[in-house]
Scaffold this active site. Structure first.
Site, PDB file in Angstrom:
ATOM      1  NE  ARG A   1      15.770 -41.132  15.145  1.00  0.00           N
ATOM      2  CZ  ARG A   1      15.511 -40.836  13.881  1.00  0.00           C
ATOM      3  NH1 ARG A   1      14.524 -41.463  13.259  1.00  0.00           N
ATOM      4  NH2 ARG A   1      16.206 -39.931  13.236  1.00  0.00           N
TER       5      ARG A   1
ATOM      6  CG  HIS B   1      14.807 -47.893   9.924  1.00  0.00           C
ATOM      7  ND1 HIS B   1      15.627 -47.628  10.998  1.00  0.00           N
ATOM      8  CD2 HIS B   1      14.435 -46.670   9.456  1.00  0.00           C
ATOM      9  CE1 HIS B   1      15.759 -46.328  11.167  1.00  0.00           C
ATOM     10  NE2 HIS B   1      15.032 -45.727  10.237  1.00  0.00           N
TER      11      HIS B   1
END
Length: 308
Positions: free
Chosen positions: A223, A271
């Site tokens: 994250r 990502h």
């Protein structure tokens, strides 16, 4: 009584998941749709980008089944009072493990340096054996355990860290603030696979980055909020951190003007470390619905107090 399942996720996913969920729940009296009266809904298949925020009208709701491994965008929702299950999918786990191991090996073998050596200089500099390289995996959930296990099987000296004590065969596990300090002081490569919670925000900051051996490398597919960006940039500029490979960011897409893009010691990936695979994720969802309807406990339940 029939079972009603609401699919609340990005609309483009509905044509993909609808036949998979229908097949996975075959033999049951079930309706699966993207638009159902709230008072008739028994289960919600959920992703934050589906738009559903207020669960108050869902008076018959039995559980919310997340399509995402991360649940930070729903765990604190005060209108959600039924069980919440996160996605633990072997396809997602396999993808994450492959990405993490690939980038650890890239650092370990010095691949970046070899790719850029085009000046005709023959300079043999073989890497050490994996057993001489310490990899610290921060976060020992399903993803962290899987990555740590494969790295250990390749011979790396693997240290795992989690907020609470865990026992994992073949992995040296540390926990708590003191354990974090001990783990970081030994780490050549740090992999972040922690959940995003108030307690994990800025796990890597100026103080903890300074604990690492000079020239350590960082890999973050977890994250964006796990790292203090300003502190990492400063550590990169001073050489305290030799390189960082970052797949997740506080703002996504990463803004074009962000310093990470231009920094010579940062690799940005968009990502892509792992994605939920519809075929396997749908089976996880269907298995949990079948379990709950049979009176068995739901799998992968979120501790709402911890946030994961």
């Amino acid at each position: 009584m029939s079972i009603n399942v609401l699919f609340s996720a990005r609309p483009a996913l509905w044509p993909i998941y609808e036949p998979l969920l229908t097949k996975g729940l075959s033999g049951m009296d079930v309706t699966i749709a993207t638009d159902l009266p709230p008072e008739r809904v028994d289960y919600v298949v959920y992703a934050p980008n589906g738009g559903l925020q207020d669960f108050t009208p869902y008076t018959r709701l039995k559980a919310v089944l997340s399509l995402w491994a991360g649940v930070e965008k729903i765990a604190g929702n005060e209108t959600l009072t039924v069980p919440l299950a996160r996605m633990v999918d072997h396809g997602l786990t396999q993808g994450m493990t492959e990405w993490v191991v690939g980038h650890v090996l890239r650092y370990h073998l010095g691949m970046d340096r070899h790719i850029t050596m085009q000046d005709g200089v023959w300079a043999p500099d073989p890497p050490p054996l994996a057993s001489q390289r310490t990899v610290c995996v921060l976060g020992l959930g399903a993803l962290g355990q899987a990555a740590a296990g494969v790295l250990s099987s390749l011979g790396f000296n693997v240290i795992g860290w989690s907020r609470t004590a865990k026992t994992i065969p073949g992995i040296r596990s540390l926990h708590g603030p003191d354990g974090l300090r001990r783990a970081l002081t030994q780490a050549d490569i740090v992999v972040l696979l922690l959940p995003d919670t108030p307690a994990t925000e800025n796990t890597l900051n100026a103080e903890t980055l300074a604990l690492l051996p000079k020239g350590a490398r960082i890999i973050n597919p977890g994250r964006g909020g796990l790292i203090d960006d300003d502190a990492l940039l400063q550590a990169l500029d001073t050489g305290q951190i030799a390189h960082a490979t970052l797949d997740v960011f506080r703002t996504e897409p990463l803004p074009p003007q962000h310093p990470y893009w231009a920094h010579p010691n940062v690799t940005v990936t968009p990502h892509i470390a792992s994605e939920t695979r519809p075929e396997t994720a749908a089976q996880v969802i269907c298995d949990n619905i079948r379990r709950n309807e049979a009176g068995q406990p739901l799998l992968h339940l979120v501790d709402r107090d911890l946030g994961y």
